[in-house]
Scaffold this active site. Sequence first.
Site, PDB file in Angstrom:
ATOM      1  N   THR A 198       0.778  -1.194  -0.182  1.00 28.08           N
ATOM      2  CA  THR A 198      -0.048  -0.150  -0.218  1.00 28.08           C
ATOM      3  C   THR A 198       0.711   1.447   0.140  1.00 28.08           C
ATOM      4  O   THR A 198       2.283   1.078   0.466  1.00 28.08           O
ATOM      5  CB  THR A 198      -1.130  -0.069   1.899  1.00 28.08           C
ATOM      6  OG1 THR A 198      -1.906  -0.785   1.492  1.00 28.08           O
ATOM      7  CG2 THR A 198      -2.036   1.156   0.791  1.00 28.08           C
ATOM      8  N   PHE A 223       1.439   5.649   1.066  1.00 22.07           N
ATOM      9  CA  PHE A 223       1.049   6.372   1.542  1.00 22.07           C
ATOM     10  C   PHE A 223       1.276   7.486   1.442  1.00 22.07           C
ATOM     11  O   PHE A 223       1.854   7.730   0.976  1.00 22.07           O
ATOM     12  CB  PHE A 223       0.967   5.529   2.826  1.00 22.07           C
ATOM     13  CG  PHE A 223      -0.326   5.002   3.702  1.00 22.07           C
ATOM     14  CD1 PHE A 223      -0.846   5.023   4.522  1.00 22.07           C
ATOM     15  CD2 PHE A 223       1.334   3.341   3.330  1.00 22.07           C
ATOM     16  CE1 PHE A 223      -1.717   3.933   4.579  1.00 22.07           C
ATOM     17  CE2 PHE A 223       0.441   2.022   4.354  1.00 22.07           C
ATOM     18  CZ  PHE A 223      -1.068   3.028   4.522  1.00 22.07           C
TER      19      PHE A 223
END
Lengths: 351, 280
Positions: free
Chosen positions: A253, A255
């Site tokens: 992921t 960010f």
Amino acid sequence: MELKEIRKKIDLLDSRILRILNYRMELALMAKKLKTSIEDKDREKEILERIRLNSTGLINAEFVEKVYTEIIKESKGLQQRDHRLIGFQGEHGAYGEVALRAWNSEWVSVPCAGYSAVFEGIKKGLFDYGIVAVENTLGGVVGEVNELLVNTDLYVAGAVELPVYLCLMTLPGTDHRDIRSVYSSSQALVQCHNFLERNHLEALQYYDSAGAAKMLAEDTPKSSAVIASKLAAEIYDLEIIKEDIDDFERNMTRFLILSAKANVAEGDKCSILFSTAHRAGTLFSVLEIFAKHDINLTRIGSIQSGAGNYTFFLDFIGSNKDEKVISSMEQIKKVTSSLRFMGCYKEKRVD
Amino acid sequence: MKNLKLTTIKVKNQARTLVKVKDITIGEGFTVIAGPCSIESEEQAIETAIRVKEAGADILRGGAFKPRTSPYAFQGLGIKGLQILEKAGKESGLPVVTEVLDPRDVSWVCEYVDILQVGTRNMQNFSLLKEVGKAGKPVLLKRGMFSTLSEWLSCAEYVLAEGNPNVILCERGIRTFESYTRNTLDLAIVPSIKEVSHLPVIVDPSHGTGRLSLVERMCLASIAAGADGVMVEVHRNPAEALCDGDQSLSPPMFMSMMKKVRKLQECMVEINALDRESSK
Ligand SMILES: [Mn+2]
């Protein structure tokens, strides 16, 4: 209840008291961002008065005053130091907080109910920064965040790419054979579908993976486990049964760290946001400018903003001090209907 | 043996079963499985794993669920033991094998290890055999301590019948009137299996003899008998072992045994060549 059972309950309660105290300190630090002086005798008196009135059962007024005098002293002590507050979406132990710790472990992370609360908090000055997920290798883009990014005037101050290790955890002492139900966010449950099937476990949706961990620690439902981060297991005193249970090899992921002010520190990556007129070839002309300047693009995303209008996100490698970046920005300005330079920053890849 | 459909050799020159685990192929060459009887701690498991790997072991063993004769003896670390074993496997680069005792644990154990072991006491636990047959991981099936060859193959048949062809047989000694050794290691079973079955067969001289001084000799004898490998217990400090310390080799002893194992393996290449010549 047997002694062992009573002690187990006390342990759970103690860790809950500590989490609540931590939450109170976070609020004190947020309050400081909004007030001018730390010393506020009237407010202290008000707190002690209310607490004294609320003391019940075995908790007498004298004891409660002692405890609270200490708590207020500690929170004033914390307020005196200069803390960087950073908002993240979810409960403590969320992957945003994991990413944040990898970025800067000194910063104080504050949980927010949703992404918009993170954006709001930065704007209002409650937080110095915010961290939000923008894309996942499995789940694609985080639509809600992209929507917020298009409409914000916040800047990008950094980025973190985090491998997501989903872990199965239970209350301490739970026999793995007794696990029937597993709570987590819908994304996490989908990513662990095969694991859950193989072990005949029922998937139960919860609003957030770390929130599920917190619920397990506080409500202690029977025959249950949760899927959350390793950090969540530490925070809520849960026992990890199996680490890294998702069905995929690469679960990353990305960010972004947002701030109300433009980043002034050195960077080697940039993010821009632009809209093009609704006619053929405009996106192409932007990409052409990057190609001619030999700039590597790392991400391109789009979002529909109004009927037929698209806004594009673009990340590329380079610094806003590079000659070719400056020159390409000038040219892009001419072919787009709007262009916003969101920041030049460093990106951290966590292993 | 007429009820054996899948485990026995049906045609002349039938291909032998090769069991692949990561980079290792059991049934080809001589596979050495080594490690502690039980996982006791992370340090113990990782240190032992690295040392057996250095000595040339192919696969790491370690018990997490222990079938003990006494309910008061150390029962193993359970899930924690599996977590440690998995980590020790990763750190040393060795595939791992562990025993599974309970049909309810089969899917869980599969999450951590590469090979499932069915122990001697569970050889005829048919619900366990069916469960490991469905699990999709290779199964190391120990010979029951009171079992005949055909009873043993019958149990392997249960696993194969569930659609899992990857069974490794393991001779670990049988009960006889002899009491000097813990069990009587039946090495004649190795070439016997080779005559009737295509499944790979390995030998466990640690439990087979129960005596440290006999492990190395019986290991070498297994090679001569035509076994596809051995499984031996190695503990970083046998005197401190929580289980089967009396039959566990120390890492230096294992290292010296491995030198002889590899040497004898080379000799066996020549001997096997002679075999082939005379059978022409
Ligand atoms: Mn043993």
